[in-house]
Design an enzyme around this catalytic site. Structure first.
Site: not given
Length: 302
Positions: A174, A225, A295
């Protein structure tokens, strides 16, 4: 700011608005106003706008389709550049796909499936833009953007533009080079895909979409998320194990469907979401000694 707005409007670079509410441009439907909001109609017009913005000495922030984003209730200072309808071009030559940062990942996956091109099926349920997906190396179902990217066209903070290949993007979980070492925004991406059977590709896409629909609360306003998975643990499982599903602060609630999603129940503020994030972090640390990192990207005036 009015003078800058007038100058950009006269240049006909695309949409130009003052004090535009950013709640209208985020999937969680939260966010105060942008001092100045622009949505360039082409990359050339974006380049022209950037020159004027730099000369004016005004701060700028780029956004895409507004997923994975939490904007402050006070909004964002300076210019907000939305990479949207003007930068959503798609060009397919053989197995190589060149796509604008404003294109929808979901729509792109469907387009490629009809052409028998495989490789983006994993992202068929990710409701964001190509630019955002490349920026954060979006992934799901055991794959991610780094597996298919050849190169990306980047606009850096100083206004320069450059193509970076997949090695130069230094992707990890990520994360890409654009988040820390070389801050910048994605303008275009070039993907290398594989030939496949149309029906097989469409079947995988349907399976992935159905999984998201059954397990994640995309029918409610949310940002995606909230936390990175603190591997080998999974954020959602930790939140659920801690008994936090359904817990709310103000209008922000941890989803009953998935522990790693926070939904806007109708009147949530960014302050509500941030308070809920902090609460979850404290609970998981106290219970399991695990640090939770966000995130979702948190931006705007403090």
């Amino acid at each position: 700011m009015k003078e800058l707005a007038k100058q950009l409007q006269e240049m006909k670079i695309g949409t130009v608005k003052e004090n535009e509410p950013l709640a209208s441009h985020t999937t969680i439907k939260i966010g105060g106003p942008a001092d100045l909001f622009i949505e360039p109609s082409t990359i050339d017009n974006l380049e022209k706008a950037m020159k004027v913005i730099r000369e004016a000495g005004v701060k700028w922030t780029a956004i895409g389709r507004g997923s994975n984003l939490l904007v402050s209730d006070k909004g964002i200072e300076g210019v907000v550049i939305k990479l949207g309808a003007g930068l959503d071009h798609v060009e397919v030559v053989g197995n190589t796909v060149t796509v604008g940062a404003g294109a929808s990942v979901v729509a792109l996956a469907m387009t490629l499936s009809r052409k028998g091109l495989s490789g983006l099926e994993f992202a068929s349920g990710i409701p964001g833009s190509v630019g955002g997906a490349v920026y954060m190396n979006a992934g799901a179902h055991g794959s991610d953007i780094s597996k298919i990217l050849e190169k990306a066209h980047i606009l850096f903070e100083d206004g320069t533009m450059e193509w970076l290949n997949v090695e130069q993007m230094t992707f990890s979980y990520r994360t890409s080079v654009l988040q820390k070492e070389r801050p910048g925004i994605v303008l275009e991406a070039v993907f290398n895909l594989q030939n496949g059977e149309v029906d097989t590709i469409k079947g995988v896409i349907k399976k992935n979409k159905d999984y998201r629909k059954d397990t994640q609360p995309w029918s409610s306003p949310c940002a995606g998320s909230i936390f990175r998975n603190p591997l080998p643990n999974y954020a959602g499982q930790l939140v659920e194990k801690a008994g936090l599903k359904g817990y709310s602060i103000g209008g922000a609630q941890i989803s009953e469907m998935h522990g790693n999603f926070i939904v806007n129940t109708g009147n949530a503020t960014a302050a509500d979401v941030l308070a809920l994030i902090d609460y979850v972090k404290k609970q998981i640390w106290d219970l399991y000694g695990i640090r939770m990192e966000t995130e979702v990207e948190i931006i705007g005036k403090i």
